[in-house]
Design a protein around this motif. Structure first.
Motif, PDB file in Angstrom:
ATOM      1  N   TRP A   6     -55.177  45.528  10.962  1.00  0.00           N
ATOM      2  CA  TRP A   6     -54.383  46.389  10.141  1.00  0.00           C
ATOM      3  C   TRP A   6     -52.785  46.122  10.192  1.00  0.00           C
ATOM      4  CZ3 TRP A   6     -53.847  50.401   7.205  1.00  0.00           C
ATOM      5  CH2 TRP A   6     -52.545  51.388   7.612  1.00  0.00           C
TER       6      TRP A   6
ATOM      7  N   ARG B 157     -56.659  70.550  -3.362  1.00  0.00           N
ATOM      8  CA  ARG B 157     -55.931  70.185  -2.271  1.00  0.00           C
ATOM      9  C   ARG B 157     -55.483  68.804  -2.949  1.00  0.00           C
ATOM     10  NH1 ARG B 157     -59.551  71.016   3.115  1.00  0.00           N
ATOM     11  NH2 ARG B 157     -57.747  69.765   3.971  1.00  0.00           N
TER      12      ARG B 157
ATOM     13  N   PRO C   4     -54.308  58.476  -2.171  1.00  0.00           N
ATOM     14  CA  PRO C   4     -54.557  60.038  -2.445  1.00  0.00           C
ATOM     15  C   PRO C   4     -53.102  60.656  -2.839  1.00  0.00           C
ATOM     16  CG  PRO C   4     -55.030  59.104  -0.095  1.00  0.00           C
ATOM     17  CD  PRO C   4     -54.291  57.765  -0.945  1.00  0.00           C
TER      18      PRO C   4
ATOM     19  N   VAL D  36     -52.064  64.165  -1.579  1.00  0.00           N
ATOM     20  CA  VAL D  36     -52.680  65.309  -0.963  1.00  0.00           C
ATOM     21  C   VAL D  36     -51.559  66.513  -1.008  1.00  0.00           C
ATOM     22  CG1 VAL D  36     -54.066  63.976   0.612  1.00  0.00           C
ATOM     23  CG2 VAL D  36     -51.757  64.363   1.203  1.00  0.00           C
TER      24      VAL D  36
ATOM     25  N   LYS E 283     -47.884  64.637  -1.375  1.00  0.00           N
ATOM     26  CA  LYS E 283     -47.449  63.349  -0.571  1.00  0.00           C
ATOM     27  C   LYS E 283     -48.607  62.266  -1.137  1.00  0.00           C
ATOM     28  CE  LYS E 283     -47.542  61.148   3.877  1.00  0.00           C
ATOM     29  NZ  LYS E 283     -48.160  61.557   5.394  1.00  0.00           N
TER      30      LYS E 283
ATOM     31  N   THR F 141     -49.983  58.527  -0.643  1.00  0.00           N
ATOM     32  CA  THR F 141     -50.362  57.390   0.218  1.00  0.00           C
ATOM     33  C   THR F 141     -51.098  56.248  -0.515  1.00  0.00           C
ATOM     34  OG1 THR F 141     -52.237  58.096   1.239  1.00  0.00           O
ATOM     35  CG2 THR F 141     -50.210  59.007   2.249  1.00  0.00           C
TER      36      THR F 141
ATOM     37  N   THR G 128     -53.643  53.195   0.627  1.00  0.00           N
ATOM     38  CA  THR G 128     -54.336  51.739   1.637  1.00  0.00           C
ATOM     39  C   THR G 128     -55.321  51.090   1.129  1.00  0.00           C
ATOM     40  OG1 THR G 128     -54.373  53.729   3.239  1.00  0.00           O
ATOM     41  CG2 THR G 128     -55.567  51.725   3.929  1.00  0.00           C
TER      42      THR G 128
ATOM     43  N   MET H 221     -58.053  47.737   1.288  1.00  0.00           N
ATOM     44  CA  MET H 221     -59.022  46.726   1.768  1.00  0.00           C
ATOM     45  C   MET H 221     -59.320  45.507   1.069  1.00  0.00           C
ATOM     46  SD  MET H 221     -62.992  47.987   2.475  1.00  0.00           S
ATOM     47  CE  MET H 221     -62.691  49.644   2.755  1.00  0.00           C
TER      48      MET H 221
ATOM     49  N   PHE I   3     -56.670  45.155   6.117  1.00  0.00           N
ATOM     50  CA  PHE I   3     -56.502  46.451   5.663  1.00  0.00           C
ATOM     51  C   PHE I   3     -54.889  46.758   5.703  1.00  0.00           C
ATOM     52  CE2 PHE I   3     -60.394  46.551   8.248  1.00  0.00           C
ATOM     53  CZ  PHE I   3     -61.364  46.752   7.375  1.00  0.00           C
TER      54      PHE I   3
ATOM     55  N   GLN J  36     -47.905  57.656  12.731  1.00  0.00           N
ATOM     56  CA  GLN J  36     -49.541  57.728  12.865  1.00  0.00           C
ATOM     57  C   GLN J  36     -49.951  56.863  13.859  1.00  0.00           C
ATOM     58  OE1 GLN J  36     -51.467  59.547  10.705  1.00  0.00           O
ATOM     59  NE2 GLN J  36     -49.769  60.514  10.022  1.00  0.00           N
TER      60      GLN J  36
ATOM     61  N   PRO K  19     -55.249  53.047  12.882  1.00  0.00           N
ATOM     62  CA  PRO K  19     -56.529  53.022  12.565  1.00  0.00           C
ATOM     63  C   PRO K  19     -57.155  52.084  13.261  1.00  0.00           C
ATOM     64  CG  PRO K  19     -55.547  52.371  10.626  1.00  0.00           C
ATOM     65  CD  PRO K  19     -54.262  52.637  11.502  1.00  0.00           C
TER      66      PRO K  19
ATOM     67  N   TRP L 217     -60.169  49.263  13.707  1.00  0.00           N
ATOM     68  CA  TRP L 217     -61.287  48.503  13.379  1.00  0.00           C
ATOM     69  C   TRP L 217     -62.413  48.368  14.344  1.00  0.00           C
ATOM     70  CZ3 TRP L 217     -64.054  46.595   9.762  1.00  0.00           C
ATOM     71  CH2 TRP L 217     -64.866  45.649   9.863  1.00  0.00           C
TER      72      TRP L 217
ATOM     73  N   PHE M 285     -61.992  62.267   4.013  1.00  0.00           N
ATOM     74  CA  PHE M 285     -62.547  61.546   3.057  1.00  0.00           C
ATOM     75  C   PHE M 285     -62.673  60.133   3.190  1.00  0.00           C
ATOM     76  CE2 PHE M 285     -59.039  59.645   0.361  1.00  0.00           C
ATOM     77  CZ  PHE M 285     -57.789  60.201   1.275  1.00  0.00           C
ATOM     78  N   GLY M 286     -63.347  59.475   2.284  1.00  0.00           N
ATOM     79  CA  GLY M 286     -63.529  58.032   2.572  1.00  0.00           C
ATOM     80  C   GLY M 286     -63.934  57.198   1.365  1.00  0.00           C
TER      81      GLY M 286
ATOM     82  N   THR N 268     -66.389  50.442   5.675  1.00  0.00           N
ATOM     83  CA  THR N 268     -65.764  51.807   5.205  1.00  0.00           C
ATOM     84  C   THR N 268     -64.457  52.224   5.752  1.00  0.00           C
ATOM     85  OG1 THR N 268     -68.192  52.678   5.060  1.00  0.00           O
ATOM     86  CG2 THR N 268     -66.429  54.443   5.376  1.00  0.00           C
ATOM     87  N   MET N 269     -63.909  52.850   4.910  1.00  0.00           N
ATOM     88  CA  MET N 269     -62.506  53.297   5.310  1.00  0.00           C
ATOM     89  C   MET N 269     -62.588  54.949   5.464  1.00  0.00           C
ATOM     90  SD  MET N 269     -59.260  52.941   2.809  1.00  0.00           S
ATOM     91  CE  MET N 269     -59.606  51.195   2.055  1.00  0.00           C
TER      92      MET N 269
ATOM     93  N   LEU O 198     -60.517  58.464   5.761  1.00  0.00           N
ATOM     94  CA  LEU O 198     -58.892  58.617   5.947  1.00  0.00           C
ATOM     95  C   LEU O 198     -59.016  60.379   6.135  1.00  0.00           C
ATOM     96  CD1 LEU O 198     -59.527  56.793   2.875  1.00  0.00           C
ATOM     97  CD2 LEU O 198     -57.185  56.553   3.279  1.00  0.00           C
TER      98      LEU O 198
ATOM     99  N   LEU P 250     -57.504  64.106   5.214  1.00  0.00           N
ATOM    100  CA  LEU P 250     -57.345  64.811   4.146  1.00  0.00           C
ATOM    101  C   LEU P 250     -55.819  65.363   4.031  1.00  0.00           C
ATOM    102  CD1 LEU P 250     -59.049  65.406   1.698  1.00  0.00           C
ATOM    103  CD2 LEU P 250     -60.054  67.423   2.670  1.00  0.00           C
TER     104      LEU P 250
ATOM    105  N   THR Q 169     -53.196  64.029   5.838  1.00  0.00           N
ATOM    106  CA  THR Q 169     -52.219  63.110   5.955  1.00  0.00           C
ATOM    107  C   THR Q 169     -52.208  62.146   4.894  1.00  0.00           C
ATOM    108  OG1 THR Q 169     -53.256  61.579   7.385  1.00  0.00           O
ATOM    109  CG2 THR Q 169     -51.865  63.524   8.397  1.00  0.00           C
ATOM    110  N   GLY Q 170     -53.600  61.885   4.281  1.00  0.00           N
ATOM    111  CA  GLY Q 170     -53.800  60.774   3.336  1.00  0.00           C
ATOM    112  C   GLY Q 170     -53.847  59.381   4.013  1.00  0.00           C
ATOM    113  N   GLN Q 171     -53.813  59.384   5.322  1.00  0.00           N
ATOM    114  CA  GLN Q 171     -53.546  58.108   6.246  1.00  0.00           C
ATOM    115  C   GLN Q 171     -55.067  57.815   6.728  1.00  0.00           C
ATOM    116  OE1 GLN Q 171     -51.152  56.070   6.519  1.00  0.00           O
ATOM    117  NE2 GLN Q 171     -49.491  57.553   5.633  1.00  0.00           N
ATOM    118  N   PRO Q 172     -55.124  56.325   6.781  1.00  0.00           N
ATOM    119  CA  PRO Q 172     -56.660  55.973   7.267  1.00  0.00           C
ATOM    120  C   PRO Q 172     -56.466  56.347   8.858  1.00  0.00           C
ATOM    121  CG  PRO Q 172     -55.201  54.112   6.994  1.00  0.00           C
ATOM    122  CD  PRO Q 172     -54.331  55.374   6.628  1.00  0.00           C
TER     123      PRO Q 172
ATOM    124  N   PHE R 297     -61.577  52.198   9.977  1.00  0.00           N
ATOM    125  CA  PHE R 297     -62.281  51.189   9.262  1.00  0.00           C
ATOM    126  C   PHE R 297     -63.417  50.772  10.191  1.00  0.00           C
ATOM    127  CE2 PHE R 297     -57.531  50.518   8.647  1.00  0.00           C
ATOM    128  CZ  PHE R 297     -57.432  50.881   7.100  1.00  0.00           C
TER     129      PHE R 297
END
Lengths: 318, 318
Positions: free
Chosen positions: A8, A53, A75, A77, A84, A86, A88, A90, A102, B3, B6, B8, B69-70, B89-90, B92, B94, B96-99, B102
Motif C-alpha cells: 500500500w 452525497r 470518489p 464525496v 472532495k 480522492t 485509489t 488496485m 494498492f 489517515q 488501510p 491488506w 462503499f467498495g 476487494t477494496m 472505502l 463514504l 473520506t473517500g479513503q481506503p 484491501f
C-alpha cells in the motif's frame, strides 16, 4: 507458492516514487500499445452515492504485454465542509489474478492527465509552435506546463484563469525560474490571441473559449471535468475543427461537447484519430486550414500504466 | 489529519476473521437496507482480457448507513495449467473517500453467496420444510449446507453432484458429524424426489433439473455461473414458478434463464419480489400451487458488506 503481499502506497510514497517516472514516455508507450490493439479499455462507470452525497467513477484497463490490469476508484464525496475528490488504484497481475499494488492515485491522475495532453501536443502541434497559452492555474494546469515545456522551443507562454490576479504572487514565485518566464494574464482573449497551442485545464462545465478565439492552425486541448456534459469549447466548434481524442471507443460517448454536437449532426466518425492511432502514425494529420482539437476524458489504461510505473520504480531502486 | 493506513488481508487472514462473522445475519441486515432503498447497487461489469486470456468482473456497491462503499475485482485468468478465479476487494469510507481495507475475497464470495441463499431459504421455505436436497458438492455447496442447516428442522438431507461417487469417502468424512447425516446420492432425480428445498450449487451452464423434477410447493434456489446465459433450470420453467431474485434491477438482465425466458414472453415484471423486498416484508408470498424459484447472481453490496464485517472484526477483537 505464497504470493508476496501487495504494497500500500499512500500519497506521500507515490509522490516520492513519481519523481523517478517519465510520465510522457509511459503514455507514449501505452498509446503505441493502444494503437496496436494490445490493451483493453472498458468504459468508465459512474455510480451516484445515495442522498446526493456525491459519486464515484470506476476506471479499469488491461495492459496485455505488461501482464497487468487494474481498477481505479475515484470518489467525489460531498461533506459539510465541501466536496472532495480522492483516487485509489488496485494493480493486479494478469497471470495470477493476484493484487500487486494498492496506491493513492490522486497525484498519479493529475500526472497522467497532463502527460497524455503533452503526448497529444507532441504528436499534433506544429514543429515550430512558439506561443503557448494555458487556461487554468491549478495543479493540473501546472502539470500540463511542466510536461509540455520541453516539447517545443516555446518563445512565449501565457497563463490565464478566472481570478488569476489573486494568485499572481504565488504563481510568479513558482514559475519565475522557467524559461521563457510565463506571463500571467488577466484577459483570456489576450492569453490566446496569437497562441499556437492552447491547453484548457479548467474544471469548467461551459465554454472557456468562444468561437472567435479559435483560429485556423491553433491546437486546443481540453480535459474538462466529469460533470455531465461538461465542455470547455462550444460544441458547434467541432464541425469546424480537426477533432482528435484519447480513445475513440469511449470518449465521444461522454465528452460534453461531443455528446452535445452529436445531437446537432456532428458524428463521432468525424474524429480524425485517437491517441493510439496518432502514436502509431495511423491517424490523418490535421488539415492546415482548420484549428485542431484534442479531447481527453482520462482512461483506465492510463491509471493502470501509472500504477505499474510506480510499482516498477521500487524494483529498480538502488 | 493523517489517515490510518488501510490493511491488506490475505486469504488466510480473511479465513481467520470470517470465523467470527455471522454471514447470514450480515446479509439479513444488508437486504433490509436494500429493501428500504438505503444502498446503491450498480450493475456488475464484465471485461474480456485480450487474446482469450479470460475476463474480470467488477462488482461495486454503496452502503449509505454503514458509511462505506467498495469495489471487488474478480478475474478469471486462463493459464497454460488451466483457469483460475481470484477476487480482491477494496473497501472505502463514504465520508473520506479513503481506503479502509484491501482483502482477498475468494472465500468471502463463497460465504456471501451461500449466506444470501440461506436468507432466501429462511424467507421463502415453508416453516415445516423437512427434506433438503443439494445439487453440487464443491466448496459453495458445502457452504450452502452449513448456512441452511440451522434454519429448518430438517429430517433428511441428500447431496448429489456429477461424479459424486468419486468423492464419496471424502464427503462422508466431512459430513458425518452433521445431524441429520447427509445422504450421498448418485441419482439427481432420487436426490430431489420429495425435497421441500433444492439448492442448486453447480457451475453448470445448462439445466441440472428437468421440468418434471420441479414440483408445486418445492423451493429451488440457483446461483449458476457467470458464463453468458448459464442457467441451472430450464428457462421455460419460470412461467410456471413463483420467481424471486436477489436484486430485481440487475439480475434479470444477466441471469441466463431469465434472459432466455425473456426472449419467449416471460417478463421481469413477473418477478414477485427481490431479496430486499422479501427482507422488508414487502414482497408477495409464494402462491402454494406452484414451485418457487430464487435466483441470485451475487451483488457488489454483498461483497462490500462482507469486507466491512471483516474490517469490523478487528476493532472488536479482544
Amino acid at each position: 507458492m505464497t504470493q508476496p503481499s501487495p504494497a500500500w502506497l499512500d500519497a506521500a510514497a507515490v509522490e516520492n516514487r513519481m519523481k523517478r517516472v517519465d510520465a510522457v514516455a509511459a503514455m507514449r508507450d501505452l498509446f503505441e500499445a493502444h494503437g496496436q490493439g494490445r490493451v483493453a479499455q472498458p468504459p468508465q462507470v459512474l455510480t451516484l452515492l445515495p442522498d446526493s452525497r456525491g459519486d464515484f467513477i470506476t476506471y479499469s484497463g488491461v495492459l496485455a504485454e505488461d501482464g497487468v490490469f487494474g481498477v481505479k476508484v475515484s470518489p467525489y464525496v460531498i461533506t459539510p465542509s465541501g466536496g472532495k475528490v480522492t483516487a485509489t488504484t488496485m494493480l493486479l497481475g494478469l497471470e495470477t489474478g493476484q493484487p500487486l499494488l494498492f496506491c493513492d492515485s490522486l497525484a498519479l491522475t493529475t500526472e497522467r492527465t497532463a502527460a497524455t495532453t503533452a503526448l497529444a501536443v507532441d504528436l499534433l502541434a506544429q514543429s515550430d509552435a512558439a506561443n503557448l497559452a494555458i487556461i487554468g492555474s491549478g495543479p493540473i494546469a501546472l502539470a500540463h506546463l511542466r510536461h509540455v515545456l520541453p516539447l517545443r522551443p516555446w518563445r512565449r507562454i501565457r497563463i490565464h484563469s478566472r481570478n488569476i490576479s489573486a494568485k499572481q504572487e504565488i504563481l510568479e514565485a513558482r514559475l519565475g525560474e522557467l524559461r521563457p518566464v510565463p506571463e500571467i494574464v488577466n484577459d483570456c482573449s489576450r492569453a490566446v490571441a496569437d497562441a499556437d497551442v492552447v491547453l484548457l485545464c479548467t474544471s469548467s462545465g461551459t465554454p472557456v473559449l468562444s468561437m472567435e478565439l479559435i483560429r485556423p492552425g491553433m491546437l486546443v486541448t481540453s480535459i474538462s471535468t466529469n460533470v455531465a456534459r461538461a465542455h470547455e469549447i462550444p460544441p458547434e466548434a467541432l464541425t469546424r475543427m480537426n477533432v482528435y481524442c484519447d480513445d475513440r471507443s469511449t470518449t465521444p460517448l461522454i465528452a460534453g461537447e461531443m455528446v452535445l454536437a452529436s445531437e446537432n449532426g456532428w458524428s463521432r466518425d468525424d474524429i480524425r484519430g485517437d491517441l493510439g492511432e496518432l502514436a502509431c502514425g495511423k491517424a490523418q494529420a490535421p488539415s492546415a486550414g482548420r484549428a485542431t482539437f484534442f479531447r481527453s476524458m482520462g482512461l483506465g489504461i492510463e491509471d493502470v500504466k501509472m500504477a505499474l510505473e510506480i510499482h516498477r520504480v521500487n524494483s529498480h531502486a538502488s
